[in-house]
Design a protein around this motif. Structure first.
Motif, PDB file in Angstrom:
ATOM      1  N   GLU A 184      12.703   2.294  28.803  1.00 54.86           N
ATOM      2  CA  GLU A 184      13.797   2.222  27.836  1.00 54.86           C
ATOM      3  C   GLU A 184      14.880   3.251  28.142  1.00 54.86           C
ATOM      4  N   ASN A 185      14.488   4.478  28.459  1.00 53.86           N
ATOM      5  CA  ASN A 185      15.459   5.540  28.783  1.00 53.86           C
ATOM      6  C   ASN A 185      16.248   5.210  30.048  1.00 53.86           C
ATOM      7  N   LEU A 186      15.563   4.661  31.034  1.00 50.58           N
ATOM      8  CA  LEU A 186      16.243   4.309  32.278  1.00 50.58           C
ATOM      9  C   LEU A 186      17.193   3.124  32.090  1.00 50.58           C
ATOM     10  N   MET A 187      16.813   2.194  31.233  1.00 46.04           N
ATOM     11  CA  MET A 187      17.690   1.054  30.944  1.00 46.04           C
ATOM     12  C   MET A 187      18.971   1.518  30.254  1.00 46.04           C
ATOM     13  N   ARG A 188      18.853   2.475  29.359  1.00 45.13           N
ATOM     14  CA  ARG A 188      20.033   3.031  28.688  1.00 45.13           C
ATOM     15  C   ARG A 188      20.977   3.669  29.703  1.00 45.13           C
ATOM     16  N   HIS A 245      13.390   2.968  40.036  1.00 42.82           N
ATOM     17  CA  HIS A 245      12.426   3.575  39.110  1.00 42.82           C
ATOM     18  C   HIS A 245      11.930   2.542  38.096  1.00 42.82           C
ATOM     19  N   ILE A 246      12.849   1.685  37.618  1.00 43.82           N
ATOM     20  CA  ILE A 246      12.469   0.642  36.659  1.00 43.82           C
ATOM     21  C   ILE A 246      11.510  -0.356  37.308  1.00 43.82           C
ATOM     22  N   GLU A 247      11.765  -0.726  38.568  1.00 42.34           N
ATOM     23  CA  GLU A 247      10.874  -1.629  39.295  1.00 42.34           C
ATOM     24  C   GLU A 247       9.494  -1.006  39.479  1.00 42.34           C
ATOM     25  N   THR A 248       9.461   0.292  39.746  1.00 37.86           N
ATOM     26  CA  THR A 248       8.179   0.999  39.886  1.00 37.86           C
ATOM     27  C   THR A 248       7.389   0.933  38.586  1.00 37.86           C
ATOM     28  N   LEU A 249       8.071   1.137  37.476  1.00 41.10           N
ATOM     29  CA  LEU A 249       7.412   1.083  36.161  1.00 41.10           C
ATOM     30  C   LEU A 249       6.916  -0.333  35.855  1.00 41.10           C
ATOM     31  N   ASP A 250       7.688  -1.349  36.242  1.00 41.57           N
ATOM     32  CA  ASP A 250       7.257  -2.739  36.042  1.00 41.57           C
ATOM     33  C   ASP A 250       5.990  -3.034  36.841  1.00 41.57           C
ATOM     34  N   THR A 251       5.941  -2.501  38.061  1.00 40.52           N
ATOM     35  CA  THR A 251       4.760  -2.691  38.910  1.00 40.52           C
ATOM     36  C   THR A 251       3.546  -2.018  38.285  1.00 40.52           C
ATOM     37  N   LEU A 252       3.747  -0.787  37.776  1.00 37.52           N
ATOM     38  CA  LEU A 252       2.652  -0.064  37.124  1.00 37.52           C
ATOM     39  C   LEU A 252       2.149  -0.815  35.898  1.00 37.52           C
ATOM     40  N   GLU A 294      36.237   4.844  41.591  1.00 35.00           N
ATOM     41  CA  GLU A 294      36.894   4.363  42.799  1.00 35.00           C
ATOM     42  C   GLU A 294      36.532   5.266  43.972  1.00 35.00           C
ATOM     43  N   GLY A 295      36.688   4.731  45.184  1.00 39.51           N
ATOM     44  CA  GLY A 295      36.485   5.539  46.384  1.00 39.51           C
ATOM     45  C   GLY A 295      35.079   6.107  46.495  1.00 39.51           C
ATOM     46  N   ASP A 296      34.989   7.400  46.774  1.00 43.44           N
ATOM     47  CA  ASP A 296      33.701   8.070  46.948  1.00 43.44           C
ATOM     48  C   ASP A 296      32.864   8.022  45.680  1.00 43.44           C
ATOM     49  N   LEU A 297      33.522   8.112  44.532  1.00 48.86           N
ATOM     50  CA  LEU A 297      32.796   8.065  43.261  1.00 48.86           C
ATOM     51  C   LEU A 297      32.146   6.700  43.044  1.00 48.86           C
ATOM     52  N   LYS A 298      32.779   5.648  43.539  1.00 49.82           N
ATOM     53  CA  LYS A 298      32.201   4.310  43.425  1.00 49.82           C
ATOM     54  C   LYS A 298      30.915   4.217  44.242  1.00 49.82           C
ATOM     55  N   LEU A 299      30.912   4.849  45.408  1.00 41.70           N
ATOM     56  CA  LEU A 299      29.708   4.884  46.244  1.00 41.70           C
ATOM     57  C   LEU A 299      28.599   5.673  45.561  1.00 41.70           C
ATOM     58  N   GLN A 300      28.975   6.810  44.938  1.00 44.59           N
ATOM     59  CA  GLN A 300      27.993   7.619  44.204  1.00 44.59           C
ATOM     60  C   GLN A 300      27.388   6.824  43.048  1.00 44.59           C
ATOM     61  N   LYS A 301      28.248   6.084  42.353  1.00 47.90           N
ATOM     62  CA  LYS A 301      27.781   5.272  41.233  1.00 47.90           C
ATOM     63  C   LYS A 301      26.794   4.207  41.715  1.00 47.90           C
ATOM     64  N   SER A 302      27.141   3.509  42.801  1.00 46.70           N
ATOM     65  CA  SER A 302      26.269   2.462  43.344  1.00 46.70           C
ATOM     66  C   SER A 302      24.918   3.033  43.762  1.00 46.70           C
ATOM     67  N   GLU A 303      24.944   4.205  44.365  1.00 47.93           N
ATOM     68  CA  GLU A 303      23.709   4.866  44.798  1.00 47.93           C
ATOM     69  C   GLU A 303      22.843   5.227  43.585  1.00 47.93           C
ATOM     70  N   GLN A 304      23.489   5.704  42.533  1.00 48.98           N
ATOM     71  CA  GLN A 304      22.757   6.065  41.319  1.00 48.98           C
ATOM     72  C   GLN A 304      22.164   4.827  40.645  1.00 48.98           C
ATOM     73  N   VAL A 305      22.901   3.720  40.654  1.00 45.54           N
ATOM     74  CA  VAL A 305      22.401   2.460  40.088  1.00 45.54           C
ATOM     75  C   VAL A 305      21.159   2.004  40.841  1.00 45.54           C
ATOM     76  N   ARG A 306      21.205   2.041  42.166  1.00 46.85           N
ATOM     77  CA  ARG A 306      20.045   1.635  42.987  1.00 46.85           C
ATOM     78  C   ARG A 306      18.849   2.532  42.698  1.00 46.85           C
ATOM     79  N   ARG A 307      19.119   3.803  42.514  1.00 43.10           N
ATOM     80  CA  ARG A 307      18.039   4.764  42.254  1.00 43.10           C
ATOM     81  C   ARG A 307      17.340   4.457  40.922  1.00 43.10           C
ATOM     82  N   VAL A 308      18.135   4.215  39.880  1.00 46.24           N
ATOM     83  CA  VAL A 308      17.577   3.909  38.555  1.00 46.24           C
ATOM     84  C   VAL A 308      16.824   2.585  38.586  1.00 46.24           C
ATOM     85  N   GLN A 309      17.409   1.574  39.240  1.00 41.95           N
ATOM     86  CA  GLN A 309      16.743   0.272  39.331  1.00 41.95           C
ATOM     87  C   GLN A 309      15.391   0.383  40.051  1.00 41.95           C
TER      88      GLN A 309
END
Length: 260
Positions: free
Chosen positions: A185-189, A217-224, A200-215
């Motif tokens: 629930e916390n990760l979904m929020r 963790h959520i996939e790991t929890l679903d597997t567990l 935009e620019g570098d910040l957009k790349l940082q955002k995408s990387e953070q989204v992949r990271r959170v997703q």
């Protein structure tokens, strides 16, 4: 006639050569007058600076502004003074003298602005809009950067907890469903918050990387959670379901108390 031209040319050359010999450079002023090239620093610090002060009258809209300024000052310096009077940013000013816009780097005396001269000031609407858009862009960038840093701090402790659950499950430990649900629930929020950030620019790349990271963790929890469903006995499941119902009732009661 040709003799006179040659004499004038020789005279000018002699003046230039004398200037160079004495260590001073010369410049040709409007009207053909040859004078010593002005050093902006030495001129303004000279004893004659006070005597070169002039009064100019600037019309802006329906108002008139009288300003005392050195005749050796630039139009840019005059714009700075006008900003104090009008509140109009120097970059947004269009200063007209004799129906011609004057560059900020030009000097008043070179453009023949004298004591009592009248100038007209206009606002550059396009310049103001460009500057406002740039200010807005910078503000959005700073906000996005700050939001991404805050999210990174929020994700780190959650990531450690996910890793701990994963490590425990790998050794045969029964992972509590409540822990899995809470972390998910916390990760979904956080994922929703990331989706609302404009970057935009570098910040957009940082955002995408953070989204992949959170997703991830959520996939790991679903597997567990799926592994747990296969391995946990029915009795333990029944007890945990009661705990989850109790937890939900506590949350609802707390919300209603807060509402009242």
């Amino acid at each position: 006639m040709s003799h006179n031209k040659e004499t004038t040319t020789m005279s000018s050359n002699n003046m230039f050569s004398k200037g160079k010999k004495s260590g001073h450079e010369c410049e040709l002023r409007p009207g053909g007058m040859l004078v010593q090239k002005r050093d902006s620093n030495s001129d303004r610090n000279s004893d004659s600076a006070a005597m070169s002060t002039i009064m100019v009258k600037v019309k802006y809209g329906s108002a008139y502004h009288e300003l005392r300024i050195s005749s050796h000052a630039s139009f840019g310096e005059l714009k700075k003074m006008l900003r104090e009077r009008t509140g109009l940013h120097a970059q947004d000013q269009k200063l007209m003298f004799k129906k011609k816009e004057r560059d900020s780097k030009s000097y008043l005396d070179v453009e023949r602005v004298r004591d009592g001269s009248k100038l007209v000031l206009f606002e550059k609407i396009e310049s103001r809009e460009r500057r406002m858009l740039e200010t807005l862009r910078i503000a959005k960038k700073e906000k996005a950067s700050k939001s991404l840093k805050e999210i990174n701090h929020q994700v780190q402790p959650l990531a450690h907890k996910v890793s701990a659950l994963e490590a425990g499950a790998s050794t045969g430990e029964v992972v509590a469903e409540l822990h899995i649900e809470s972390l998910t629930e916390n990760l979904m929020r956080i994922l929703i918050t990331l989706n609302e950030i404009f970057a935009e620019g570098d910040l957009k790349l940082q955002k995408s990387e953070q989204v992949r990271r959170v997703q991830k963790h959520i996939e790991t929890l679903d597997t567990l959670k799926m592994k747990r469903e296969k391995n946990v006995p029915q009795k333990i499941k029944a007890v945990e379901e009661q705990q989850l119902k109790h937890w939900d009732s506590v949350v609802v009661t707390t919300k209603w108390e807060t509402f009242d």
